[in-house]
Structure formats: structure tokens, C-alpha cells
Design a protein around this motif. Structure first.
Motif, PDB file in Angstrom:
ATOM      1  N   ARG A   1       0.861  -1.191   0.000  1.00  0.00           N
ATOM      2  CA  ARG A   1       0.000   0.000   0.000  1.00  0.00           C
ATOM      3  C   ARG A   1       0.894   1.236   0.000  1.00  0.00           C
ATOM      4  O   ARG A   1       1.922   1.263   0.687  1.00  0.00           O
ATOM      5  CB  ARG A   1      -0.908   0.034   1.233  1.00  0.00           C
ATOM      6  CG  ARG A   1      -0.128  -0.031   2.538  1.00  0.00           C
ATOM      7  CD  ARG A   1      -1.022   0.156   3.762  1.00  0.00           C
ATOM      8  NE  ARG A   1      -0.238   0.098   4.987  1.00  0.00           N
ATOM      9  CZ  ARG A   1       0.446   1.103   5.485  1.00  0.00           C
ATOM     10  NH1 ARG A   1       0.469   2.263   4.844  1.00  0.00           N
ATOM     11  NH2 ARG A   1       1.135   0.973   6.614  1.00  0.00           N
ATOM     12  N   PRO A   2       0.535   2.267  -0.757  1.00  0.00           N
ATOM     13  CA  PRO A   2       1.341   3.489  -0.753  1.00  0.00           C
ATOM     14  C   PRO A   2       1.167   4.237   0.554  1.00  0.00           C
ATOM     15  O   PRO A   2       0.068   4.350   1.096  1.00  0.00           O
ATOM     16  CB  PRO A   2       0.789   4.284  -1.935  1.00  0.00           C
ATOM     17  CG  PRO A   2      -0.617   3.794  -2.086  1.00  0.00           C
ATOM     18  CD  PRO A   2      -0.602   2.352  -1.683  1.00  0.00           C
ATOM     19  N   ALA A   3       2.258   4.745   1.095  1.00  0.00           N
ATOM     20  CA  ALA A   3       2.232   5.509   2.341  1.00  0.00           C
ATOM     21  C   ALA A   3       3.011   6.791   2.144  1.00  0.00           C
ATOM     22  O   ALA A   3       4.160   6.767   1.695  1.00  0.00           O
ATOM     23  CB  ALA A   3       2.815   4.690   3.494  1.00  0.00           C
ATOM     24  N   ARG A   4       2.374   7.913   2.457  1.00  0.00           N
ATOM     25  CA  ARG A   4       3.044   9.196   2.326  1.00  0.00           C
ATOM     26  C   ARG A   4       4.129   9.336   3.393  1.00  0.00           C
ATOM     27  O   ARG A   4       4.007   8.779   4.486  1.00  0.00           O
ATOM     28  CB  ARG A   4       2.045  10.339   2.450  1.00  0.00           C
ATOM     29  CG  ARG A   4       1.160  10.505   1.218  1.00  0.00           C
ATOM     30  CD  ARG A   4       0.311  11.753   1.313  1.00  0.00           C
ATOM     31  NE  ARG A   4      -0.377  12.021   0.056  1.00  0.00           N
ATOM     32  CZ  ARG A   4       0.160  12.721  -0.940  1.00  0.00           C
ATOM     33  NH1 ARG A   4       1.376  13.200  -0.819  1.00  0.00           N
ATOM     34  NH2 ARG A   4      -0.520  12.937  -2.045  1.00  0.00           N
ATOM     35  N   PRO A   5       5.191  10.086   3.107  1.00  0.00           N
ATOM     36  CA  PRO A   5       6.255  10.271   4.093  1.00  0.00           C
ATOM     37  C   PRO A   5       5.763  10.998   5.321  1.00  0.00           C
ATOM     38  O   PRO A   5       4.953  11.924   5.237  1.00  0.00           O
ATOM     39  CB  PRO A   5       7.304  11.104   3.324  1.00  0.00           C
ATOM     40  CG  PRO A   5       6.536  11.784   2.240  1.00  0.00           C
ATOM     41  CD  PRO A   5       5.455  10.822   1.855  1.00  0.00           C
ATOM     42  N   GLY A   6       6.237  10.559   6.470  1.00  0.00           N
ATOM     43  CA  GLY A   6       5.841  11.177   7.728  1.00  0.00           C
ATOM     44  C   GLY A   6       7.018  11.257   8.672  1.00  0.00           C
ATOM     45  O   GLY A   6       8.171  11.017   8.309  1.00  0.00           O
ATOM     46  N   GLN A   7       6.708  11.601   9.912  1.00  0.00           N
ATOM     47  CA  GLN A   7       7.767  11.736  10.904  1.00  0.00           C
ATOM     48  C   GLN A   7       8.258  10.372  11.404  1.00  0.00           C
ATOM     49  O   GLN A   7       9.359  10.273  11.933  1.00  0.00           O
ATOM     50  CB  GLN A   7       7.265  12.575  12.079  1.00  0.00           C
ATOM     51  CG  GLN A   7       6.895  14.011  11.700  1.00  0.00           C
ATOM     52  CD  GLN A   7       6.412  14.801  12.889  1.00  0.00           C
ATOM     53  OE1 GLN A   7       6.219  14.239  13.979  1.00  0.00           O
ATOM     54  NE2 GLN A   7       6.221  16.096  12.695  1.00  0.00           N
ATOM     55  N   HIS A   8       7.458   9.343  11.287  1.00  0.00           N
ATOM     56  CA  HIS A   8       7.819   8.022  11.787  1.00  0.00           C
ATOM     57  C   HIS A   8       8.231   7.129  10.624  1.00  0.00           C
ATOM     58  O   HIS A   8       7.746   7.258   9.498  1.00  0.00           O
ATOM     59  CB  HIS A   8       6.640   7.396  12.542  1.00  0.00           C
ATOM     60  CG  HIS A   8       6.161   8.246  13.689  1.00  0.00           C
ATOM     61  ND1 HIS A   8       6.841   8.357  14.873  1.00  0.00           N
ATOM     62  CD2 HIS A   8       5.061   9.034  13.807  1.00  0.00           C
ATOM     63  CE1 HIS A   8       6.189   9.159  15.686  1.00  0.00           C
ATOM     64  NE2 HIS A   8       5.100   9.589  15.062  1.00  0.00           N
ATOM     65  N   PHE A   9       9.129   6.176  10.935  1.00  0.00           N
ATOM     66  CA  PHE A   9       9.602   5.240   9.918  1.00  0.00           C
ATOM     67  C   PHE A   9       8.522   4.223   9.605  1.00  0.00           C
ATOM     68  O   PHE A   9       7.902   3.651  10.497  1.00  0.00           O
ATOM     69  CB  PHE A   9      10.869   4.539  10.428  1.00  0.00           C
ATOM     70  CG  PHE A   9      11.436   3.573   9.432  1.00  0.00           C
ATOM     71  CD1 PHE A   9      12.187   4.015   8.362  1.00  0.00           C
ATOM     72  CD2 PHE A   9      11.210   2.205   9.570  1.00  0.00           C
ATOM     73  CE1 PHE A   9      12.718   3.120   7.445  1.00  0.00           C
ATOM     74  CE2 PHE A   9      11.737   1.304   8.662  1.00  0.00           C
ATOM     75  CZ  PHE A   9      12.493   1.773   7.592  1.00  0.00           C
TER      76      PHE A   9
ATOM     77  N   LEU B   1       9.504   9.207  -2.971  1.00  0.00           N
ATOM     78  CA  LEU B   1       8.367   8.725  -2.196  1.00  0.00           C
ATOM     79  C   LEU B   1       8.537   8.937  -0.698  1.00  0.00           C
ATOM     80  O   LEU B   1       7.547   8.883   0.035  1.00  0.00           O
ATOM     81  CB  LEU B   1       8.140   7.234  -2.468  1.00  0.00           C
ATOM     82  CG  LEU B   1       7.836   6.839  -3.914  1.00  0.00           C
ATOM     83  CD1 LEU B   1       7.606   5.339  -4.014  1.00  0.00           C
ATOM     84  CD2 LEU B   1       6.628   7.598  -4.444  1.00  0.00           C
ATOM     85  N   GLY B   2       9.759   9.128  -0.231  1.00  0.00           N
ATOM     86  CA  GLY B   2      10.009   9.239   1.199  1.00  0.00           C
ATOM     87  C   GLY B   2      10.397  10.638   1.605  1.00  0.00           C
ATOM     88  O   GLY B   2      10.318  11.605   0.838  1.00  0.00           O
ATOM     89  N   SER B   3      10.839  10.747   2.841  1.00  0.00           N
ATOM     90  CA  SER B   3      11.256  12.025   3.383  1.00  0.00           C
ATOM     91  C   SER B   3      12.709  12.302   3.035  1.00  0.00           C
ATOM     92  O   SER B   3      13.432  11.451   2.504  1.00  0.00           O
ATOM     93  CB  SER B   3      11.066  12.024   4.902  1.00  0.00           C
ATOM     94  OG  SER B   3      11.887  11.015   5.495  1.00  0.00           O
ATOM     95  N   ALA B   4      13.161  13.527   3.349  1.00  0.00           N
ATOM     96  CA  ALA B   4      14.556  13.884   3.090  1.00  0.00           C
ATOM     97  C   ALA B   4      15.505  13.031   3.929  1.00  0.00           C
ATOM     98  O   ALA B   4      16.586  12.640   3.455  1.00  0.00           O
ATOM     99  CB  ALA B   4      14.770  15.370   3.368  1.00  0.00           C
ATOM    100  N   LEU B   5      15.092  12.732   5.169  1.00  0.00           N
ATOM    101  CA  LEU B   5      15.929  11.900   6.031  1.00  0.00           C
ATOM    102  C   LEU B   5      16.098  10.503   5.442  1.00  0.00           C
ATOM    103  O   LEU B   5      17.201   9.941   5.437  1.00  0.00           O
ATOM    104  CB  LEU B   5      15.320  11.823   7.428  1.00  0.00           C
ATOM    105  CG  LEU B   5      16.090  11.005   8.462  1.00  0.00           C
ATOM    106  CD1 LEU B   5      17.478  11.606   8.675  1.00  0.00           C
ATOM    107  CD2 LEU B   5      15.313  10.938   9.776  1.00  0.00           C
ATOM    108  N   LEU B   6      15.012   9.935   4.939  1.00  0.00           N
ATOM    109  CA  LEU B   6      15.092   8.611   4.329  1.00  0.00           C
ATOM    110  C   LEU B   6      15.960   8.643   3.073  1.00  0.00           C
ATOM    111  O   LEU B   6      16.747   7.713   2.817  1.00  0.00           O
ATOM    112  CB  LEU B   6      13.694   8.109   3.994  1.00  0.00           C
ATOM    113  CG  LEU B   6      13.598   6.729   3.343  1.00  0.00           C
ATOM    114  CD1 LEU B   6      14.122   5.648   4.305  1.00  0.00           C
ATOM    115  CD2 LEU B   6      12.162   6.419   2.920  1.00  0.00           C
ATOM    116  N   ALA B   7      15.828   9.701   2.274  1.00  0.00           N
ATOM    117  CA  ALA B   7      16.629   9.803   1.044  1.00  0.00           C
ATOM    118  C   ALA B   7      18.115   9.885   1.371  1.00  0.00           C
ATOM    119  O   ALA B   7      18.941   9.169   0.772  1.00  0.00           O
ATOM    120  CB  ALA B   7      16.181  11.023   0.247  1.00  0.00           C
ATOM    121  N   LEU B   8      18.475  10.764   2.317  1.00  0.00           N
ATOM    122  CA  LEU B   8      19.890  10.896   2.664  1.00  0.00           C
ATOM    123  C   LEU B   8      20.414   9.630   3.352  1.00  0.00           C
ATOM    124  O   LEU B   8      21.564   9.237   3.157  1.00  0.00           O
ATOM    125  CB  LEU B   8      20.088  12.109   3.571  1.00  0.00           C
ATOM    126  CG  LEU B   8      19.786  13.477   2.908  1.00  0.00           C
ATOM    127  CD1 LEU B   8      19.932  14.602   3.918  1.00  0.00           C
ATOM    128  CD2 LEU B   8      20.693  13.710   1.709  1.00  0.00           C
TER     129      LEU B   8
END
Length: 570
Positions: A83-91, A133-140
Motif C-alpha cells: 500500500r502506498p504511504a506518504r512520508p511522515g515523521q515516523h519510519f 516517495l520518502g522524506s529527506a531523512l530517508l533519502a539521505l
């Protein structure tokens, strides 16, 4: 009939539609990346298996092909069950089954150097997936993981082979490139998401505004017509269709005004608007049917073209002049209400003085003719006082409780018609046909006389001079008692019929426009109804004319009612 949606309901529906559209766009983007993973896994599996079969790379182990098959199965599982999940504060744990598996599979192939190929470019897929698809933290974090894997691989190779520096430099440059790609892709995706949200809000606001404008135009009392430069109707609200006599069943939306000769004044006004490129205003008379005319006040406005190639449109605002006059009469009525106190003081007091003086004078009269004159003065003074009271009640919109009694319909109508005939002297033009012998109705005798006199005055104004031009008839059908006043005058226009019983409405300047309004008010007081129709004469001659029908409530016979009815004619 379903209730049209309100503006708040439209806002809610539009907001829900925008949210669904946004979720659908993100879902398509997510599915695109997942399908790319499946495609990559399929290409790797086919490539390694084909090279092993063809003997192009004998160093390929079977477990490497099994690894590609397992990666393909995991990718298909995410596509089918994920399922697609938008990026958020939690992993989100889903990244373990997507980015984590990508890194594990590509790192294994890269470290083992399956078929002697360089698999480092494949790390771009998980980096882009995390960035978009993810947050900046996930990308880095993903870029850092890839860089760390490349550096570890370079260190392992440096232990086995000489010249380790170039490998470290290459791993560092590749990892730095992944960092740049991750940062730029994440910033670009965030910016596109913000612009998409702004565009979605703009579309929502525009759609909501368009819906509100449509609701306002549809419910507007004035007509609105939108014309192209070739006089083709682009849009028209219900009020305009009604004013122009436009039936939806026989005219499409793209109707040319010139197709109907009666609309030619509108065509001329539109052409003048386009030619002068300026707003116009005029009062026009249109023929919308055989013998049916409508008088309109028309204002035109030009819309600015949206593009250089597009043309301006002419918006016409149609206002029924009779509607405007009716509103003006209503304002006059309100002004008369504000003056009612002064009128009561100025008229009632002199009337009271006249009545009192006449009563004192009657005490000293001895001759019969003088007493008759005094009685006449007293009756007319009382009648005038009642008229003043009725006018003041109408002006204040405060109806006093009526005192209806049972009256014999034929006797009361004959008495009132006879009294009116002695004053108006219609001669053979008036014909009275009583048709309800022995039937009684509930109505105030003086009020019934007022209604009949007003209807007869109106009929005399428009009737011809021939015999039987005015017919007064009474009828009884079941529990209904009907009084009909017919005249052979010309037919009334449809616009006139809509305002017949409004105060101060008249097709002639010499009339006060209160006669029919007072008739309706008096009828409503007594539970009766009054209506107009173009119908044959009630005497059976079949002549067409204007017919006013008053339907009264039935009443049981009362001895006092007959005397009251006779008193009206006395």
C-alpha cells in the motif's frame, strides 16, 4: 424533488474530490516505482540466466539466479499486497520490504560481481525511490547506506588487489553523486508536491466559485443571456427563458437570436455593443408570441477575452419593466403606510365632525325630503369612513378581523349591481343573470358590494358599448357559491395577468391600481378566492372576454342575513 446542494456541501464535495485526486496521483507514482523494481528484477533474472545458458559467463552461480528470482518475487509481492504511504515523521516498515530488499539484492550482486558486471548504477533505484516517495531523512539515509556499501566493497578489494586508491576515489565519487541525486530529487519532488497542492487548491476555489456563480445566476430574478459575436446564445438562465418565451423543448442552447423575428431588437443591441466595444442600455418591446408583448430594460456588458485568439462575449441583463414597476408600487405602499397616522388624523376627524353635525341637524328636520337627504349624507359618510379604514389597513398591512354573515347571494348581488347601475348608468350594456336562487354565502354584505363595484368599474373601463358587454352571473356548484363578472374587452397580456392583483398596478395612468388588490384582500379575509381567466360569456352566447370569478364559502340561511342584504341596496 431533491434539494439543490448548498455552497458548504459543494465545498465539502470539492475538497473530497481534491483529496481523492491527490491520493490517486501519489498512488500512481508509487506504483510506477514498484513496477520499475519488478522490471529491474526481471531483467536481472533473464540476463544472468541467459548468460549462464549461453556460456558467456561461466562464473555465474545458481544461487545468484535464485537471488534474482527471489528479488522478483518480493517485488511482485509488494506490487500486489503493498500500500502506498506518504512520508511522515515516523519510519514506515514498508521501506524494509522495498528499499531494504533493493539494497540487499544489489549489494550482494555488486560484491560478488556476478558475471563480472558492475551493478553500482542499480543503486540509483532505491535512492530515487527514497527521494521521491520518502522524506529527506530517508533519502539521505539511503544514499549514505549505498555510499557505505561502496566504500566497504572498495576496502575489501583493496585488501586483495593493489592500487586501492582509485577504487576508493571511485566509490567516494559514486556515493557523492548518489547524495546529490538524493538531495535534488527530494527537493524537486517536494516542490512539485507543493505546486500540485497549490494548483489543486486553485482548481477547488475556481470550481467552487463557478458552482456558486451558477447557483446565483440560476436563481437570479433578472434574466441573463450570454451571446457570441454572431448572436448565438451561449447560455441563458431560467428567468431569461421565461421572459423571452423560450421553451427548452423546441430550442437548443446554441440558438441564434436572429432566428426569431420578435427578438430582433436584442440582436440590434448586441451588434451595437460589439461594434462600439462599450456597454449599452435600452428599453425594448419584444413580440414573444401572437399578440403577446413583453417590455424589458436591457443592459449589456462585454467580457474580456481570455486569450488573444478568443473573442469577447456579450452578457445581457434582462429586467421586466412591469416587475420593476411592481417593486416601485410596493415602495409607494410602504411610504403610504408611514403616512397612515397623518392621514387618519386629517380624514377621520373631519368625517366624524360631518357625521356628528348631520346627526344634530337631523333632530330638527321635519320635512320628509330633508330627512331623506340627511339619511343619504349619513350613509355616505359612514361608507366613506369605512373606505378610509380599508385603505389604511391595506397601507399598514394590518387586516382587521372581518365580520362575515350569511347572505342570500342572488339578492345581495342584484341589490349591489342595481345600485352601481343607477350611479354608473351603463344602460343595456349591463346584464345580470342570477343563477343561485335560495343559496346562501358567508361574506360581509358591504365588502361584497365593494368587490362587485370594483369589478364592475374595471369591466366598464374596457368593455365595448354593445348590449350585454358586461355580464354579472351567480352560480352554485355543490358547496361552492360563485360570483362571475364578465366583459367583452380585449385579452390581457401575460405580463399583465401576473400582476393583476398587486397594489398600484394598472395598465393605465388614470387608474390608482388598488381596485383589484382590494378585491383580493377582501376575498382573502372571508376565505374566498378571486381569479382571472379568458373565457366565454356566462350567458351562453360563446363570446370571448375577460372573466373574474369569486368563489365564496357556503352558509346556512339566516333570517337576519336577508335584511342585511336588502339594506345594502337601500
Amino acid at each position: 424533488m431533491p434539494t439543490p446542494p448548498t455552497e458548504s456541501a459543494w465545498l465539502q464535495q470539492a475538497a473530497q474530490g481534491g483529496m481523492v485526486a491527490a491520493e490517486s496521483a501519489f498512488h500512481r507514482l508509487w506504483r510506477g516505482f514498484m513496477v520499475a523494481r519488478v522490471g529491474t528484477a526481471l531483467v536481472l533474472l533473464v540476463l544472468l540466466w541467459s548468460m549462464q545458458l549461453l556460456g558467456l559467463a561461466p562464473a555465474i552461480d545458481s544461487w545468484q539466479i535464485i537471488l534474482c528470482a527471489a528479488y522478483l518475487g518480493a517485488s511482485l509481492g509488494v506490487v500486489l499486497a503493498g500500500r502506498p504511504a506518504r512520508p511522515g515523521q515516523h519510519f514506515d516498515p514498508q521501506w524494509v520490504f522495498t528499499i531494504g530488499i533493493d539494497l540487499l539484492a544489489f549489494a550482494t550482486l555488486h560484491v560478488t560481481q556476478a558475471a563480472g558486471l558492475n551493478f553500482s548504477p542499480l543503486f540509483a533505484l532505491p535512492v530515487l525511490t527514497a527521494s521521491v516517495l520518502g522524506s529527506a531523512l530517508l533519502a539521505l539515509g539511503t544514499a549514505a547506506g549505498v555510499t557505505l556499501l561502496l566504500l566497504i566493497d572498495a576496502w575489501v578489494q583493496a585488501l586483495q588487489l593493489p592500487e586501492a586508491a582509485p577504487r576508493f576515489v571511485q566509490a567516494g565519487l559514486t556515493g557523492g553523486g548518489f547524495f546529490v541525486v538524493a538531495l535534488l530529487a527530494n527537493q524537486l519532488a517536494a516542490r512539485l508536491a507543493r505546486e500540485e497542492q497549490l494548483a489543486r487548491r486553485s482548481r477547488l476555489a475556481a470550481r467552487t466559485q463557478a458552482q456558486v456563480n451558477e447557483l446565483v445566476i440560476e436563481t437570479l430574478a433578472d434574466g441573463v443571456v450570454v451571446l457570441a459575436p454572431d448572436a448565438v446564445v451561449q447560455a441563458a438562465n431560467p428567468a431569461a427563458r421565461q421572459l423571452l418565451g423560450w421553451d427548452d423543448t423546441d430550442a437548443p442552447v446554441s440558438l441564434m437570436l436572429a432566428s426569431r423575428p420578435g427578438w430582433q431588437p436584442l440582436v440590434d443591441l448586441a451588434e451595437r455593443t460589439f461594434a462600439e466595444q462599450a456597454s449599452q442600455q435600452a428599453e425594448l418591446a419584444l413580440e414573444i408570441g401572437p399578440g403577446e408583448r413583453v417590455h424589458l430594460r436591457v443592459r449589456t456588458r462585454l467580457t474580456p477575452p481570455h486569450e488573444q485568439q478568443s473573442e469577447a462575449l456579450c452578457v445581457m441583463f434582462l429586467q421586466d419593466l412591469r416587475e420593476a414597476e411592481a417593486r416601485l408600487r410596493t415602495e409607494k405602499l410602504a411610504a403610504m403606510g408611514r403616512m397612515s397616522a397623518a392621514v387618519a388624523h386629517e380624514i377621520r376627524n373631519p368625517l366624524a365632525a360631518i357625521a356628528q353635525a348631520n346627526a344634530l341637524l337631523a333632530e330638527d328636520l321635519a320635512r320628509a325630503d330633508q330627512k331623506q337627504l340627511s339619511d343619504m349624507v349619513g350613509k355616505n359618510t359612514q361608507r366613506l369612513a369605512q373606505i378610509v379604514d380599508e385603505i389604511l389597513n391595506i397601507a399598514r398591512v394590518q387586516q382587521q378581523p372581518a365580520a362575515p354573515v350569511a347572505l342570500e347571494l342572488d339578492a345581495a348581488v342584484q341589490a349591489s349591481a342595481g345600485e352601481w347601475s343607477r350611479h354608473a348608468r351603463p344602460g343595456p350594456r349591463l346584464r345580470v343573470q342570477p343563477g343561485a336562487p335560495g343559496h346562501w354565502a358567508r361574506f360581509d354584505p358591504e365588502h361584497l358590494r365593494r368587490v362587485l363595484v370594483n369589478l364592475l368599474d374595471n369591466a366598464l373601463r374596457y368593455a365595448s358599448t354593445g348590449a350585454g358587454a358586461i355580464v354579472v352571473a351567480t352560480e352554485s356548484h355543490g358547496d361552492d357559491r360563485a360570483l362571475r363578472v364578465w366583459s367583452d374587452g380585449p385579452p390581457l397580456e401575460a405580463t399583465v395577468q401576473r400582476h393583476l392583483f398587486e397594489p398600484f398596478f394598472s395598465s393605465e395612468s388614470r387608474s390608482s391600481g388598488l381596485g383589484l388588490y382590494i378585491c383580493r384582500e377582501l376575498c382573502e379575509r372571508h376565505g374566498a378566492t378571486i381569479a382571472y381567466d379568458r373565457a366565454p360569456a356566462p350567458d351562453g352566447s360563446g363570446r370571448p372576454g375577460n372573466l373574474f370569478t369569486v368563489v365564496l364559502r357556503p352558509a346556512a340561511p339566516a333570517p337576519t342575513a336577508a335584511g342585511a342584504a336588502r339594506a345594502v341596496g337601500g
